[in-house]
Design a protein around this motif. Sequence first.
Motif, PDB file in Angstrom:
ATOM      1  N   ARG A 172      -5.523 -65.149 -30.312  1.00  0.00           N
ATOM      2  CA  ARG A 172      -4.964 -65.872 -31.453  1.00  0.00           C
ATOM      3  C   ARG A 172      -3.882 -66.852 -31.015  1.00  0.00           C
ATOM      4  O   ARG A 172      -3.277 -67.524 -31.849  1.00  0.00           O
ATOM      5  N   ALA A 173      -3.645 -66.892 -29.715  1.00  0.00           N
ATOM      6  CA  ALA A 173      -2.663 -67.831 -29.168  1.00  0.00           C
ATOM      7  C   ALA A 173      -3.162 -68.332 -27.827  1.00  0.00           C
ATOM      8  O   ALA A 173      -4.045 -67.720 -27.217  1.00  0.00           O
ATOM      9  N   GLU A 174      -2.607 -69.437 -27.367  1.00  0.00           N
ATOM     10  CA  GLU A 174      -3.077 -70.054 -26.143  1.00  0.00           C
ATOM     11  C   GLU A 174      -2.624 -69.309 -24.888  1.00  0.00           C
ATOM     12  O   GLU A 174      -3.240 -69.437 -23.840  1.00  0.00           O
ATOM     13  N   ASP A 175      -1.559 -68.543 -24.988  1.00  0.00           N
ATOM     14  CA  ASP A 175      -1.011 -67.868 -23.811  1.00  0.00           C
ATOM     15  C   ASP A 175      -1.389 -66.391 -23.782  1.00  0.00           C
ATOM     16  O   ASP A 175      -1.507 -65.758 -24.821  1.00  0.00           O
ATOM     17  N   GLY A 176      -1.526 -65.859 -22.555  1.00  0.00           N
ATOM     18  CA  GLY A 176      -1.653 -64.409 -22.406  1.00  0.00           C
ATOM     19  C   GLY A 176      -3.047 -63.883 -22.197  1.00  0.00           C
ATOM     20  O   GLY A 176      -3.225 -62.821 -21.587  1.00  0.00           O
ATOM     21  N   TYR A 177      -4.062 -64.580 -22.681  1.00  0.00           N
ATOM     22  CA  TYR A 177      -5.398 -63.983 -22.624  1.00  0.00           C
ATOM     23  C   TYR A 177      -6.026 -64.051 -21.231  1.00  0.00           C
ATOM     24  O   TYR A 177      -6.869 -63.225 -20.886  1.00  0.00           O
ATOM     25  N   ILE A 213     -19.933 -64.740 -15.735  1.00  0.00           N
ATOM     26  CA  ILE A 213     -19.719 -64.355 -17.133  1.00  0.00           C
ATOM     27  C   ILE A 213     -18.285 -64.645 -17.562  1.00  0.00           C
ATOM     28  O   ILE A 213     -18.033 -65.182 -18.649  1.00  0.00           O
ATOM     29  N   PHE A 214     -17.326 -64.332 -16.699  1.00  0.00           N
ATOM     30  CA  PHE A 214     -15.925 -64.513 -17.088  1.00  0.00           C
ATOM     31  C   PHE A 214     -15.480 -65.964 -17.031  1.00  0.00           C
ATOM     32  O   PHE A 214     -14.541 -66.342 -17.741  1.00  0.00           O
ATOM     33  N   GLU A 215     -16.130 -66.780 -16.226  1.00  0.00           N
ATOM     34  CA  GLU A 215     -15.865 -68.213 -16.302  1.00  0.00           C
ATOM     35  C   GLU A 215     -16.354 -68.749 -17.644  1.00  0.00           C
ATOM     36  O   GLU A 215     -15.700 -69.591 -18.272  1.00  0.00           O
ATOM     37  N   GLN A 216     -17.508 -68.258 -18.084  1.00  0.00           N
ATOM     38  CA  GLN A 216     -18.019 -68.623 -19.412  1.00  0.00           C
ATOM     39  C   GLN A 216     -17.039 -68.188 -20.507  1.00  0.00           C
ATOM     40  O   GLN A 216     -16.775 -68.925 -21.458  1.00  0.00           O
ATOM     41  N   LEU A 217     -16.529 -66.964 -20.364  1.00  0.00           N
ATOM     42  CA  LEU A 217     -15.615 -66.431 -21.377  1.00  0.00           C
ATOM     43  C   LEU A 217     -14.325 -67.240 -21.467  1.00  0.00           C
ATOM     44  O   LEU A 217     -13.824 -67.501 -22.563  1.00  0.00           O
ATOM     45  N   LEU A 267     -15.143 -70.242 -23.345  1.00  0.00           N
ATOM     46  CA  LEU A 267     -15.405 -69.894 -24.742  1.00  0.00           C
ATOM     47  C   LEU A 267     -14.107 -69.629 -25.495  1.00  0.00           C
ATOM     48  O   LEU A 267     -13.919 -70.087 -26.628  1.00  0.00           O
ATOM     49  N   PHE A 268     -13.189 -68.901 -24.875  1.00  0.00           N
ATOM     50  CA  PHE A 268     -11.923 -68.578 -25.531  1.00  0.00           C
ATOM     51  C   PHE A 268     -11.087 -69.833 -25.760  1.00  0.00           C
ATOM     52  O   PHE A 268     -10.428 -69.980 -26.792  1.00  0.00           O
ATOM     53  N   LYS A 269     -11.093 -70.733 -24.779  1.00  0.00           N
ATOM     54  CA  LYS A 269     -10.350 -71.985 -24.937  1.00  0.00           C
ATOM     55  C   LYS A 269     -10.934 -72.808 -26.083  1.00  0.00           C
ATOM     56  O   LYS A 269     -10.205 -73.371 -26.904  1.00  0.00           O
ATOM     57  N   GLN A 270     -12.261 -72.859 -26.157  1.00  0.00           N
ATOM     58  CA  GLN A 270     -12.923 -73.603 -27.230  1.00  0.00           C
ATOM     59  C   GLN A 270     -12.624 -72.971 -28.585  1.00  0.00           C
ATOM     60  O   GLN A 270     -12.422 -73.674 -29.582  1.00  0.00           O
ATOM     61  N   PHE A 271     -12.562 -71.649 -28.613  1.00  0.00           N
ATOM     62  CA  PHE A 271     -12.237 -70.917 -29.843  1.00  0.00           C
ATOM     63  C   PHE A 271     -10.863 -71.332 -30.364  1.00  0.00           C
ATOM     64  O   PHE A 271     -10.691 -71.636 -31.557  1.00  0.00           O
ATOM     65  N   ILE A 272      -9.872 -71.346 -29.479  1.00  0.00           N
ATOM     66  CA  ILE A 272      -8.514 -71.728 -29.875  1.00  0.00           C
ATOM     67  C   ILE A 272      -8.481 -73.186 -30.337  1.00  0.00           C
ATOM     68  O   ILE A 272      -7.886 -73.517 -31.366  1.00  0.00           O
ATOM     69  N   ASP A 273      -9.139 -74.061 -29.565  1.00  0.00           N
ATOM     70  CA  ASP A 273      -9.158 -75.489 -29.925  1.00  0.00           C
ATOM     71  C   ASP A 273      -9.809 -75.705 -31.287  1.00  0.00           C
ATOM     72  O   ASP A 273      -9.313 -76.496 -32.110  1.00  0.00           O
ATOM     73  N   SER A 317     -16.462 -68.285 -41.552  1.00  0.00           N
ATOM     74  CA  SER A 317     -17.760 -68.815 -41.124  1.00  0.00           C
ATOM     75  C   SER A 317     -17.752 -69.135 -39.628  1.00  0.00           C
ATOM     76  O   SER A 317     -18.691 -68.808 -38.905  1.00  0.00           O
ATOM     77  N   MET A 318     -16.670 -69.763 -39.163  1.00  0.00           N
ATOM     78  CA  MET A 318     -16.572 -70.120 -37.747  1.00  0.00           C
ATOM     79  C   MET A 318     -16.535 -68.869 -36.866  1.00  0.00           C
ATOM     80  O   MET A 318     -17.225 -68.777 -35.844  1.00  0.00           O
ATOM     81  N   ASP A 319     -15.728 -67.882 -37.273  1.00  0.00           N
ATOM     82  CA  ASP A 319     -15.576 -66.670 -36.467  1.00  0.00           C
ATOM     83  C   ASP A 319     -16.875 -65.881 -36.386  1.00  0.00           C
ATOM     84  O   ASP A 319     -17.151 -65.222 -35.371  1.00  0.00           O
ATOM     85  N   ALA A 320     -17.682 -65.914 -37.436  1.00  0.00           N
ATOM     86  CA  ALA A 320     -18.961 -65.203 -37.430  1.00  0.00           C
ATOM     87  C   ALA A 320     -19.857 -65.727 -36.310  1.00  0.00           C
ATOM     88  O   ALA A 320     -20.520 -64.955 -35.607  1.00  0.00           O
ATOM     89  N   GLN A 321     -19.871 -67.034 -36.130  1.00  0.00           N
ATOM     90  CA  GLN A 321     -20.683 -67.635 -35.067  1.00  0.00           C
ATOM     91  C   GLN A 321     -20.141 -67.258 -33.693  1.00  0.00           C
ATOM     92  O   GLN A 321     -20.901 -66.893 -32.796  1.00  0.00           O
ATOM     93  N   TYR A 322     -18.843 -67.325 -33.538  1.00  0.00           N
ATOM     94  CA  TYR A 322     -18.233 -66.962 -32.254  1.00  0.00           C
ATOM     95  C   TYR A 322     -18.426 -65.474 -31.941  1.00  0.00           C
ATOM     96  O   TYR A 322     -18.704 -65.098 -30.800  1.00  0.00           O
ATOM     97  N   ASN A 323     -18.265 -64.616 -32.945  1.00  0.00           N
ATOM     98  CA  ASN A 323     -18.416 -63.175 -32.728  1.00  0.00           C
ATOM     99  C   ASN A 323     -19.835 -62.811 -32.335  1.00  0.00           C
ATOM    100  O   ASN A 323     -20.055 -61.895 -31.540  1.00  0.00           O
ATOM    101  N   ASN A 324     -20.803 -63.526 -32.874  1.00  0.00           N
ATOM    102  CA  ASN A 324     -22.193 -63.281 -32.523  1.00  0.00           C
ATOM    103  C   ASN A 324     -22.413 -63.539 -31.026  1.00  0.00           C
ATOM    104  O   ASN A 324     -23.076 -62.755 -30.333  1.00  0.00           O
TER     105      ASN A 324
END
Length: 201
Positions: free
Chosen positions: A79-84, A107-111, A114-120, A172-179
């Motif tokens: 939920r924030a840009e730092d720490g993950y 896999i973790f490079e993908q993640l 993905l996490f950066k795109q999620f925050i953006d 709606s956005m989170d549903a796509q990301y969670n999938n």
Amino acid sequence: MAEIKSAWELALEKTKDIVVDKEALKQKDIKTLGRKAAFAYLEGTEATDIKKQMSEASNKEYFLEGLAETFLSYLKYPRAEDGYEETLDKLRTGLKELTESKEVDYIFEQLKGLFKQFIDDHLNLKDQIKQQLGPQLSQKSRAIAAQTGMSPEAAMEADPEFRRILEQNLKSMDAQYNNYLDQIKTHIKGLLGLAEPEDNA
């Protein structure tokens, strides 16, 4: 006169036919040990050799199930840009030890991407809603800011109408990301031997 039974006797009568599943209790205990080992490893509360602990467990599969359950529970959108990134790096290292698979790095490079795109995307969505609602909420936000000492921007973000529209769009956005994240978790389980890997064909 009918015999009056004590609460203890009544309780014994009710439980006399209950059969304790010793194997289920054993499974639960070993999975708990796996969860604790994973937590200690991820939180850095103590030096933890998870691979060694698993090799010493009386049932490696149950231990691994508990360990994987905790590992995957830490795999969630920030939920924030730092720490993950630190958490992702710990998960990556631990899973590489357990799976000895080079695929973990990929896999973790993908993640991370993905996490950066999620925050953006979350930040962009918030900005879009501010632009759309700005004209109708700006005056109200300035009035609240003057009364409370909040900044006009913070006052707008606290407005019920702004929150309602933001949450509606985020759902709606989170549903796509969670999938997508669920698919990755399933694939990681496959690498650990706890589920069938997805067919990439």
